[in-house]
Design a protein around this motif. Structure first.
Motif, short mmCIF file in Angstrom:
data_model
loop_
_atom_site.label_atom_id
_atom_site.label_comp_id
_atom_site.label_asym_id
_atom_site.label_seq_id
_atom_site.Cartn_x
_atom_site.Cartn_y
_atom_site.Cartn_z
N GLU A 113 0.83 -1.21 0.00
CA GLU A 113 0.00 0.00 0.00
C GLU A 113 0.86 1.26 0.00
N ARG A 114 1.98 1.20 0.68
CA ARG A 114 2.86 2.38 0.76
C ARG A 114 3.77 2.51 -0.44
N ARG A 115 4.26 1.38 -0.93
CA ARG A 115 5.28 1.41 -1.98
C ARG A 115 4.70 1.23 -3.39
N HIS A 116 3.47 0.72 -3.46
CA HIS A 116 2.78 0.52 -4.76
C HIS A 116 3.62 -0.30 -5.73
N ASN A 117 4.23 -1.37 -5.22
CA ASN A 117 5.15 -2.15 -6.04
C ASN A 117 4.83 -3.64 -6.04
#
Length: 268
Positions: A75-79
């Motif tokens: 969710e934070r890194r979108h990876n």
């Protein structure tokens, strides 16, 4: 998020309360295999430990998120890395919308009807956070292998051949990944405990999802930040990956998130 969690709250409570653990007795065990530098044949001494009979489910992880407000690495890194049929072998897609609630990306749907499936699209760091909250820890590499082997000294807990695999594991049965494979009823994850357990009563030690473990391999360099996972996944086939056994060990970055990576836990 809150709306979806509210819809499935009764399922969450039931699933979280139903977690079973199996006690593995203290003893001397054989792990590894000959001619396998990453996991050489050896004996290990282990104290008794209690390991979950199934992988941690979406329902259980949802309870953790609802109680703590935890935000995963994906969710934070979108990876997060996801898969869809048509990709060449060992190719994955980076999908910025994917995380545990939408483990194959938003366009491919959520887990509202898959709360009894193993949670995926979480990182090693996320798994550790869940463990801290739940009073558990990840199994060590040796603990996982001893539990998976169920007293055997062979590549699979039933022997050396793969003929029995489809009875015990959700894996990719097609020759390649160019078209969808649902021969065993599932293209991606399956409900935990859907397939037969190993002789000691652990489900999905092979297939379904790779399972994070603590510890380092014989080939890890000093100070390595790599982490490891075992057991293979729904994506693994005999022609690609083929890690659905008691010996192979996978390596991944501690903050990477894949739609075929999950975990089971050991009770403190």
């Amino acid at each position: 998020m809150k709306y979806l969690l509210g819809l499935v709250w009764s399922c969450i409570v039931a699933q979280a309360a139903a977690q079973d653990f199996l006690t593995i007795p203290a003893g001397t065990y054989t792990v590894g295999a000959k001619h396998f530098p990453l996991n050489p044949l050896r004996t290990v001494q282990l104290p008794a430990f209690r390991i979950s009979t199934t992988e941690i489910t979406n329902a259980q992880f949802a309870a953790f998120v609802d109680a703590t407000g935890y935000i995963t690495d994906a969710e934070r890194r979108h990876n997060a890395m996801v898969f869809e049929p048509g990709l060449k072998e060992f190719r994955w897609l980076e999908d910025s919308s994917a995380y545990w609630l939408f483990p194959n990306g938003i366009s491919r749907g959520d887990v509202a009807d898959k709360m009894d499936h193993p949670v995926t699209c979480i990182s090693f760091t996320d798994a550790q956070a869940y463990c801290t909250w739940s009073g558990c820890r990840l199994p060590t590499l040796d603990e996982w292998e001893v539990a998976a082997r169920a007293g055997s000294k062979t590549r699979y807990f039933w022997g050396e051949d793969r003929d029995s695999l489809s009875q015990y594991a959700n894996v990719w049965l097609a020759h390649d990944h160019l078209v969808a494979d649902t021969a065993d009823g599932y293209m991606y994850t399956s409900p935990v405990a859907h397939f037969k357990p190993n002789p000691w009563g652990l489900y999905d030690v092979y297939g379904n999802v790779f399972e994070y473990c603590e510890g380092h391999t014989a080939l890890d360099k000093p100070g390595s930040t790599s982490v490891h996972a075992r057991g293979g996944s729904w994506w693994c086939s005999k022609n690609s990956c083929s890690s659905f056994n008691s010996v192979d060990i996978g390596t991944v970055h501690p903050r990477a998130s894949f739609s075929n990576l999950g975990f089971r836990v050991v009770k403190l």
